[in-house]
Design a protein around this motif. Structure first.
Motif, short mmCIF file in Angstrom:
data_model
loop_
_atom_site.label_atom_id
_atom_site.label_comp_id
_atom_site.label_asym_id
_atom_site.label_seq_id
_atom_site.Cartn_x
_atom_site.Cartn_y
_atom_site.Cartn_z
N GLY A 264 0.79 -1.22 0.00
CA GLY A 264 0.00 0.00 0.00
C GLY A 264 0.82 1.27 0.00
N ASP A 265 2.15 1.29 0.14
CA ASP A 265 2.97 2.50 0.15
C ASP A 265 3.40 2.86 -1.26
OD1 ASP A 265 2.75 2.52 2.84
OD2 ASP A 265 4.68 1.48 3.20
N VAL A 266 3.29 4.16 -1.65
CA VAL A 266 3.71 4.63 -2.95
C VAL A 266 5.15 5.13 -2.85
CG1 VAL A 266 3.24 6.25 -4.82
CG2 VAL A 266 1.36 5.30 -3.47
N GLN A 267 6.04 4.61 -3.66
CA GLN A 267 7.46 4.96 -3.61
C GLN A 267 7.71 6.31 -4.28
OE1 GLN A 267 9.59 3.07 -1.81
NE2 GLN A 267 7.75 1.80 -1.34
N LEU A 268 8.86 6.97 -3.93
CA LEU A 268 9.21 8.29 -4.43
C LEU A 268 9.42 8.32 -5.95
CD1 LEU A 268 9.89 11.26 -3.90
CD2 LEU A 268 12.26 10.54 -3.38
N PRO A 269 10.11 7.33 -6.54
CA PRO A 269 10.25 7.38 -8.02
C PRO A 269 8.92 7.36 -8.74
CG PRO A 269 11.83 5.87 -7.06
CD PRO A 269 10.92 6.27 -5.95
N MET A 270 7.99 6.57 -8.26
CA MET A 270 6.69 6.52 -8.89
C MET A 270 5.98 7.86 -8.79
SD MET A 270 4.48 4.75 -10.55
CE MET A 270 5.05 3.07 -10.33
N LEU A 271 6.12 8.55 -7.62
CA LEU A 271 5.46 9.84 -7.44
C LEU A 271 6.04 10.90 -8.37
CD1 LEU A 271 3.40 11.52 -5.86
CD2 LEU A 271 5.15 11.88 -4.10
N ALA A 273 7.49 10.35 -11.26
CA ALA A 273 7.09 10.04 -12.65
C ALA A 273 5.69 10.55 -12.92
CB ALA A 273 7.18 8.55 -12.88
N VAL A 274 4.79 10.45 -11.97
CA VAL A 274 3.41 10.91 -12.17
C VAL A 274 3.38 12.42 -12.33
CG1 VAL A 274 1.16 11.09 -11.06
CG2 VAL A 274 2.41 8.92 -10.99
N LEU A 275 4.19 13.14 -11.52
CA LEU A 275 4.20 14.60 -11.60
C LEU A 275 4.77 15.06 -12.93
CD1 LEU A 275 5.39 15.50 -7.95
CD2 LEU A 275 3.08 15.68 -8.92
N VAL A 276 5.85 14.45 -13.40
CA VAL A 276 6.44 14.82 -14.69
C VAL A 276 5.45 14.59 -15.82
CG1 VAL A 276 8.26 14.30 -16.35
CG2 VAL A 276 8.79 14.49 -13.91
N LEU A 277 4.74 13.45 -15.79
CA LEU A 277 3.77 13.14 -16.84
C LEU A 277 2.64 14.16 -16.84
CD1 LEU A 277 2.82 11.22 -19.06
CD2 LEU A 277 1.70 9.83 -17.29
N ALA A 278 2.23 14.59 -15.66
CA ALA A 278 1.15 15.58 -15.59
C ALA A 278 1.60 16.92 -16.17
CB ALA A 278 0.69 15.76 -14.15
N GLY A 279 2.88 17.33 -15.87
CA GLY A 279 3.38 18.59 -16.41
C GLY A 279 3.49 18.57 -17.92
N VAL A 280 4.01 17.48 -18.46
CA VAL A 280 4.15 17.36 -19.91
C VAL A 280 2.79 17.42 -20.58
CG1 VAL A 280 4.88 15.86 -21.78
CG2 VAL A 280 6.35 16.17 -19.78
N THR A 281 1.81 16.75 -19.99
CA THR A 281 0.46 16.74 -20.58
C THR A 281 -0.13 18.13 -20.58
OG1 THR A 281 0.15 14.47 -19.79
CG2 THR A 281 -1.81 15.68 -20.38
N ALA A 282 0.05 18.89 -19.49
CA ALA A 282 -0.49 20.25 -19.42
C ALA A 282 0.15 21.15 -20.46
CB ALA A 282 -0.28 20.80 -18.01
N ALA A 283 1.49 20.99 -20.68
CA ALA A 283 2.16 21.81 -21.68
C ALA A 283 1.67 21.51 -23.07
CB ALA A 283 3.67 21.58 -21.57
N LEU A 284 1.47 20.26 -23.37
CA LEU A 284 0.96 19.88 -24.70
C LEU A 284 -0.43 20.44 -24.93
CD1 LEU A 284 2.22 16.18 -24.95
CD2 LEU A 284 3.10 18.17 -26.19
N VAL A 285 -1.27 20.39 -23.92
CA VAL A 285 -2.64 20.90 -24.07
C VAL A 285 -2.61 22.41 -24.29
CG1 VAL A 285 -4.83 21.23 -22.86
CG2 VAL A 285 -3.66 19.01 -22.76
N ARG A 286 -1.73 23.16 -23.56
CA ARG A 286 -1.65 24.61 -23.70
C ARG A 286 -1.21 24.97 -25.11
NH1 ARG A 286 2.29 28.44 -23.15
NH2 ARG A 286 1.64 30.47 -22.29
N THR A 287 -0.18 24.26 -25.60
CA THR A 287 0.33 24.54 -26.95
C THR A 287 -0.76 24.30 -28.00
OG1 THR A 287 2.54 23.91 -26.24
CG2 THR A 287 2.13 23.98 -28.62
N TRP A 288 -1.51 23.27 -27.83
CA TRP A 288 -2.55 22.92 -28.82
C TRP A 288 -3.67 23.95 -28.81
CZ3 TRP A 288 -7.69 21.28 -28.04
CH2 TRP A 288 -8.33 20.81 -29.19
N VAL A 289 -4.00 24.44 -27.61
CA VAL A 289 -5.07 25.43 -27.51
C VAL A 289 -4.66 26.75 -28.13
CG1 VAL A 289 -6.45 26.80 -25.87
CG2 VAL A 289 -6.12 24.34 -25.50
#
Length: 294
Positions: A264-271, A273-289
């Motif tokens: 049940g514990d979430v490790q630091l590398p996994m956390l 990776a999730v934050l980086v993926l969220a940032g990249v997705t937000a940048a792509l959406v902004r550029t497209w808009v």
């Protein structure tokens, strides 16, 4: 001398009377025999004809006129088929056979063809062509393939059979049985006894269950004994009795090892990776808009 003459005259008169009586009686006898069977005349050479038993079955020449015409035409003998047809039409009666002493019978086409052939021959018709025998054969074949009669006896009476169980005629000596029936009747109508009935069968030696006899459950299933179906052997996948060492229940699952890490514990590398993926997705959406607006 006068007495002798009277006696001779009387004797001659008696002789003539006796002869006349005999002739008359014979004539009546002959007429009675002739009238015992008549003639049934059919208007066609096919179908059903009704008549008394023993009656002669006959057809008219007119009923086969067209068949004679067709047979003579198909003979290939240069026959004058119209002449032959007209000659057979003049024949009033062609005998075919008689009604049998039964409910019904038949006169097949072959017999009719033979009779018509002879009738045409007896007319001595000059329209039979260059080969009269071949023409007659063709006519016979044509009639045989097109004709056929079924006879029905109008005066037939079916024989009466004795009712089963009724008293029949008594047999003499030791031949009689119960109710007047013979001890060994014949099963065939033409047998020696002619009854047509078999003796009743004896079923006393057949095994049967006695009514009213019930078996207690304790007798059928003794104590300490398995009931029917109980203790049946179990079969495994190898076909042998018993569960066997290799038999396993389907669907067993086991948890994988976790290398000592608490569940049940979430490790630091996994956390991260999730934050980086969220940032990249937000940048792509902004550029497209922005591109869509410009």
């Amino acid at each position: 001398m006068r007495k002798t003459t009277i006696w001779q005259t009387t004797r001659k008169a008696l002789t003539v009377t006796a002869l006349a009586t005999m002739v008359t009686g014979g004539a009546l006898l002959t007429a009675g025999t002739a009238s015992a069977a008549g003639t049934t005349l059919a208007n066609a050479c096919s179908g059903t004809v009704n008549g008394g038993m023993g009656d002669t079955v006959a057809i008219t020449g007119t009923s086969v006129k067209e068949l004679v015409r067709a047979g003579a035409r198909e003979a290939g003998t240069l026959a004058l088929y119209d002449v032959a047809a007209n000659d057979i039409a003049k024949v009033n009666k062609i005998d075919l056979g008689s009604v049998p002493n039964a409910a019904g019978g038949s006169i097949d086409g072959k017999a009719i063809g033979t009779a018509v052939r002879q009738a045409v021959k007896d007319t001595k018709s000059w329209g039979l062509g260059l080969n009269p025998e071949k023409t007659l054969n063709s006519i016979e074949h044509k009639v045989a393939g097109s004709c056929g009669l079924t006879t029905v006896a109008t005066n037939y009476v079916a024989p009466t059979l004795p009712t089963p169980g009724t008293t029949g005629p008594q047999q003499g000596g030791n031949g009689g049985g119960t109710n007047g029936l013979p001890t060994s009747p014949s099963l065939l109508p033409g047998g020696s006894n002619g009854t047509g009935y078999a003796p009743p069968r004896d079923y006393g030696n057949l095994p049967v269950a006695q009514p009213g006899v019930a078996v207690a459950p304790g007798v059928r299933y003794p104590a300490n004994s398995p009931l029917p179906g109980e203790g049946a052997p179990q079969y495994g996948t190898d076909g042998q009795a018993g569960p066997g060492p290799d038999v396993r229940n389907a669907g067993n699952a086991e948890a994988l090892a976790t290398d000592g890490m608490p569940g049940g514990d979430v490790q630091l590398p996994m956390l991260l990776a999730v934050l980086v993926l969220a940032g990249v997705t937000a940048a792509l959406v902004r550029t497209w808009v922005l591109r869509r607006v410009s």
